[in-house]
Write a protein that holds these residues in place. Structure first.
Motif, PDB file in Angstrom:
ATOM      1  N   THR A  46       1.297   0.168  -8.644  1.00  0.00           N
ATOM      2  CA  THR A  46       1.063   0.623  -7.282  1.00  0.00           C
ATOM      3  C   THR A  46       2.321   0.347  -6.474  1.00  0.00           C
ATOM      4  O   THR A  46       2.831  -0.780  -6.467  1.00  0.00           O
ATOM      5  N   TRP A  47       2.794   1.394  -5.811  1.00  0.00           N
ATOM      6  CA  TRP A  47       4.021   1.323  -5.016  1.00  0.00           C
ATOM      7  C   TRP A  47       3.740   1.761  -3.585  1.00  0.00           C
ATOM      8  O   TRP A  47       2.827   2.541  -3.338  1.00  0.00           O
ATOM      9  N   LYS A  48       4.546   1.278  -2.673  1.00  0.00           N
ATOM     10  CA  LYS A  48       4.415   1.655  -1.256  1.00  0.00           C
ATOM     11  C   LYS A  48       4.493   3.168  -1.110  1.00  0.00           C
ATOM     12  O   LYS A  48       3.736   3.777  -0.354  1.00  0.00           O
ATOM     13  N   ASP A  49       5.428   3.774  -1.855  1.00  0.00           N
ATOM     14  CA  ASP A  49       5.610   5.219  -1.811  1.00  0.00           C
ATOM     15  C   ASP A  49       6.442   5.655  -3.018  1.00  0.00           C
ATOM     16  O   ASP A  49       6.886   4.805  -3.810  1.00  0.00           O
ATOM     17  N   GLU A  50       6.642   6.940  -3.165  1.00  0.00           N
ATOM     18  CA  GLU A  50       7.405   7.450  -4.304  1.00  0.00           C
ATOM     19  C   GLU A  50       8.858   6.991  -4.268  1.00  0.00           C
ATOM     20  O   GLU A  50       9.478   6.804  -5.318  1.00  0.00           O
ATOM     21  N   THR A  63      -0.987  10.084 -12.404  1.00  0.00           N
ATOM     22  CA  THR A  63      -0.997   9.671 -11.015  1.00  0.00           C
ATOM     23  C   THR A  63      -2.460   9.656 -10.544  1.00  0.00           C
ATOM     24  O   THR A  63      -3.220  10.569 -10.859  1.00  0.00           O
ATOM     25  N   ILE A  64      -2.846   8.605  -9.827  1.00  0.00           N
ATOM     26  CA  ILE A  64      -4.222   8.479  -9.379  1.00  0.00           C
ATOM     27  C   ILE A  64      -4.271   8.196  -7.878  1.00  0.00           C
ATOM     28  O   ILE A  64      -3.314   7.710  -7.292  1.00  0.00           O
ATOM     29  N   ASN A  65      -5.413   8.520  -7.276  1.00  0.00           N
ATOM     30  CA  ASN A  65      -5.669   8.241  -5.876  1.00  0.00           C
ATOM     31  C   ASN A  65      -7.050   7.611  -5.749  1.00  0.00           C
ATOM     32  O   ASN A  65      -7.919   7.823  -6.594  1.00  0.00           O
ATOM     33  N   VAL A  66      -7.256   6.872  -4.681  1.00  0.00           N
ATOM     34  CA  VAL A  66      -8.559   6.297  -4.421  1.00  0.00           C
ATOM     35  C   VAL A  66      -9.536   7.436  -4.136  1.00  0.00           C
ATOM     36  O   VAL A  66      -9.231   8.352  -3.359  1.00  0.00           O
ATOM     37  N   ALA A  67     -10.676   7.414  -4.789  1.00  0.00           N
ATOM     38  CA  ALA A  67     -11.681   8.459  -4.604  1.00  0.00           C
ATOM     39  C   ALA A  67     -12.334   8.310  -3.241  1.00  0.00           C
ATOM     40  O   ALA A  67     -12.544   7.204  -2.745  1.00  0.00           O
ATOM     41  N   LYS A  94       0.303   5.493  -6.792  1.00  0.00           N
ATOM     42  CA  LYS A  94      -0.341   4.681  -7.822  1.00  0.00           C
ATOM     43  C   LYS A  94      -0.503   5.508  -9.080  1.00  0.00           C
ATOM     44  O   LYS A  94      -0.830   6.693  -9.013  1.00  0.00           O
ATOM     45  N   PHE A  95      -0.294   4.859 -10.227  1.00  0.00           N
ATOM     46  CA  PHE A  95      -0.460   5.584 -11.482  1.00  0.00           C
ATOM     47  C   PHE A  95      -0.798   4.641 -12.623  1.00  0.00           C
ATOM     48  O   PHE A  95      -0.667   3.424 -12.524  1.00  0.00           O
ATOM     49  N   ILE A  96      -1.258   5.280 -13.694  1.00  0.00           N
ATOM     50  CA  ILE A  96      -1.600   4.583 -14.930  1.00  0.00           C
ATOM     51  C   ILE A  96      -0.728   5.160 -16.031  1.00  0.00           C
ATOM     52  O   ILE A  96      -0.588   6.379 -16.142  1.00  0.00           O
ATOM     53  N   ILE A  97      -0.148   4.281 -16.822  1.00  0.00           N
ATOM     54  CA  ILE A  97       0.598   4.697 -18.011  1.00  0.00           C
ATOM     55  C   ILE A  97      -0.154   4.136 -19.212  1.00  0.00           C
ATOM     56  O   ILE A  97      -0.383   2.922 -19.295  1.00  0.00           O
TER      57      ILE A  97
END
Length: 94
Positions: free
Chosen positions: A55-59, A89-93, A3-6
């Motif tokens: 948000t993607w399943k994987d890279e 790139t972000i992750n759930v805290a 998951k990421f933010i642009i």
């Protein structure tokens, strides 16, 4: 999950032109295997700031996305209007 933010600072006066093409890119991307979410937002504090949250399943799913012609066309379209771009790139805290 990948998951990421642009965050893109658009040249003044170009946001409407870019957003007019966004639904086409969004629909094509959401139809791809491995795409969980692909959304566009305009910053309420800065109307020239476009925020994309993906948000993607994987890279690997994102890598596949980057090779698609519609993705290349979307990037080629909006890039000339970009003043700056930040990819985070972000992750759930927790």
């Amino acid at each position: 999950m990948y998951k990421f933010i642009i965050t893109i600072e658009m040249a003044p006066g170009t946001m409407d032109k870019v957003l007019a093409r966004a639904p086409e890119a969004q629909a094509a991307t959401r139809a791809e295997p491995g795409c969980i979410a692909y959304d566009f937002f305009v910053c309420t504090d800065d109307p020239d700031k476009l925020v994309m949250v993906e948000t993607w399943k994987d890279e690997a799913a994102h890598a596949f996305h980057m090779e698609q012609q519609h993705t290349k066309d979307w990037i080629a379209f909006h890039e000339p209007f970009n003043r700056s771009l930040v990819f985070e790139t972000i992750n759930v805290a927790g």
